[in-house]
Motif scaffolding. Structure first.
Motif, PDB file in Angstrom:
ATOM      1  N   HIS A   1       0.797  -1.223   0.000  1.00  0.00           N
ATOM      2  CA  HIS A   1       0.000   0.000   0.000  1.00  0.00           C
ATOM      3  C   HIS A   1       0.834   1.279   0.000  1.00  0.00           C
ATOM      4  CE1 HIS A   1      -3.413  -2.582   0.542  1.00  0.00           C
ATOM      5  NE2 HIS A   1      -2.957  -3.010   1.714  1.00  0.00           N
TER       6      HIS A   1
ATOM      7  N   GLU B   1       1.148  -5.597   6.152  1.00  0.00           N
ATOM      8  CA  GLU B   1      -0.170  -6.042   5.714  1.00  0.00           C
ATOM      9  C   GLU B   1      -0.326  -7.531   6.010  1.00  0.00           C
ATOM     10  OE1 GLU B   1      -3.597  -6.502   4.887  1.00  0.00           O
ATOM     11  OE2 GLU B   1      -3.152  -4.531   4.051  1.00  0.00           O
TER      12      GLU B   1
ATOM     13  N   ASP C   1     -10.395  -1.791   8.355  1.00  0.00           N
ATOM     14  CA  ASP C   1     -10.060  -1.859   6.935  1.00  0.00           C
ATOM     15  C   ASP C   1      -9.838  -0.487   6.324  1.00  0.00           C
ATOM     16  OD1 ASP C   1     -12.675  -0.823   6.494  1.00  0.00           O
ATOM     17  OD2 ASP C   1     -13.048  -2.183   4.818  1.00  0.00           O
TER      18      ASP C   1
ATOM     19  N   LYS D   1      -6.976   1.862   3.579  1.00  0.00           N
ATOM     20  CA  LYS D   1      -5.651   2.482   3.650  1.00  0.00           C
ATOM     21  C   LYS D   1      -5.686   3.696   4.578  1.00  0.00           C
ATOM     22  CE  LYS D   1      -4.336   1.407  -1.103  1.00  0.00           C
ATOM     23  NZ  LYS D   1      -3.929   1.988  -2.402  1.00  0.00           N
TER      24      LYS D   1
ATOM     25  N   GLN E   1      -7.639 -14.865   1.512  1.00  0.00           N
ATOM     26  CA  GLN E   1      -7.814 -13.828   2.522  1.00  0.00           C
ATOM     27  C   GLN E   1      -9.057 -14.075   3.376  1.00  0.00           C
ATOM     28  OE1 GLN E   1      -7.460 -10.483  -0.166  1.00  0.00           O
ATOM     29  NE2 GLN E   1      -5.304 -10.234   0.331  1.00  0.00           N
TER      30      GLN E   1
ATOM     31  N   THR F   1     -12.978  -6.282  -0.807  1.00  0.00           N
ATOM     32  CA  THR F   1     -11.897  -6.924  -1.568  1.00  0.00           C
ATOM     33  C   THR F   1     -11.453  -8.206  -0.874  1.00  0.00           C
ATOM     34  OG1 THR F   1     -11.162  -4.782  -2.395  1.00  0.00           O
ATOM     35  CG2 THR F   1      -9.553  -6.588  -2.470  1.00  0.00           C
ATOM     36  N   LEU F   2     -11.292  -8.151   0.437  1.00  0.00           N
ATOM     37  CA  LEU F   2     -10.820  -9.315   1.198  1.00  0.00           C
ATOM     38  C   LEU F   2     -11.798 -10.477   1.128  1.00  0.00           C
ATOM     39  CD1 LEU F   2      -9.516  -7.447   4.366  1.00  0.00           C
ATOM     40  CD2 LEU F   2      -8.118  -8.469   2.543  1.00  0.00           C
TER      41      LEU F   2
ATOM     42  N   SER G   1      -6.022  -3.951   7.955  1.00  0.00           N
ATOM     43  CA  SER G   1      -5.696  -4.139   6.544  1.00  0.00           C
ATOM     44  C   SER G   1      -5.908  -2.854   5.769  1.00  0.00           C
ATOM     45  CB  SER G   1      -6.584  -5.234   5.930  1.00  0.00           C
ATOM     46  OG  SER G   1      -6.249  -5.406   4.568  1.00  0.00           O
TER      47      SER G   1
ATOM     48  N   TYR H   1      -6.512  -3.128   2.703  1.00  0.00           N
ATOM     49  CA  TYR H   1      -7.549  -3.549   1.757  1.00  0.00           C
ATOM     50  C   TYR H   1      -8.921  -3.322   2.372  1.00  0.00           C
ATOM     51  CZ  TYR H   1      -3.761  -5.961  -0.668  1.00  0.00           C
ATOM     52  OH  TYR H   1      -2.600  -6.258  -1.318  1.00  0.00           O
ATOM     53  N   ARG H   2      -9.904  -3.095   1.533  1.00  0.00           N
ATOM     54  CA  ARG H   2     -11.277  -2.952   1.997  1.00  0.00           C
ATOM     55  C   ARG H   2     -11.875  -4.341   2.221  1.00  0.00           C
ATOM     56  NH1 ARG H   2     -12.648   2.009   3.756  1.00  0.00           N
ATOM     57  NH2 ARG H   2     -14.734   1.926   2.930  1.00  0.00           N
TER      58      ARG H   2
END
Length: 166
Positions: free
Chosen positions: A32, A75, A126, A128, A114, A107-108, A101, A103-104
């Motif tokens: 990220h 991460e 979740d 960034k 994941q 997405t996971l 994370s 990641y959202r």
């Protein structure tokens, strides 16, 4: 065989990485590269050190004050199988599990590997870190775009449920 994690380090007691007193494991490796990241040394995937999951669990069990474990980074979802094994064992031992994370959630949950880690996690923070939305007033997260998701309730209701900690 005992799975290994590539980690940047461990904090044996923290009160800022989730409710209660927590052991925090910082994953090594992150794609990220968030501007303003407070752990940039964790970005390099070849850095850190390899540690057996049992070593971390043994360390946790030495401290009767711990409420849970927090998987941070770097991460952790870049090593989903190994961190899932750690989370599963921690929960079997009665610990609460939080994962951070970049990641959202959406997405996971769509990624089979994941998903394994999500299945053994109680709360997910979740998104960034966004320096333009940074706030020191938020509990357990650094920027307003990040969400704290109650994964236990999300599994029960088959939809994303935000935690009351938001």
């Amino acid at each position: 065989m005992n799975p290994q994690l590539r980690i940047a380090g461990v904090v044996k007691e923290s009160i800022v990485d989730g409710p209660g007193i927590r052991l925090v494991v910082f994953a090594q490796g992150c794609r990220h590269h968030c501007q303003g990241c407070h752990n940039p040394a964790t970005h390099d995937f070849s850095g850190g050190k390899l540690v057996d999951i049992e070593t971390i669990l043994d360390e946790m069990q030495k401290n009767p004050l711990l409420d849970g474990i927090t998987l941070s980074g770097g991460e952790p979802f870049e090593q989903p199988q190994a961190f899932a094994a750690l989370a599963r064992r921690a929960r079997q031992l009665g610990y609460h599990v939080i994962a951070y994370s970049g990641y959202r959630y959406e997405t996971l949950i769509a990624n089979k590997d994941q998903q394994q880690l999500l299945e053994h996690t109680d709360l997910l923070v979740d998104g960034k870190f966004d320096i333009t939305q940074k706030s020191l007033l938020l509990k357990f997260r650094g920027s307003k775009n990040q969400r704290i998701i109650d994964l236990n309730q999300s599994r029960l209701q088959n939809q994303m449920i935000l935690s009351e900690l938001n």
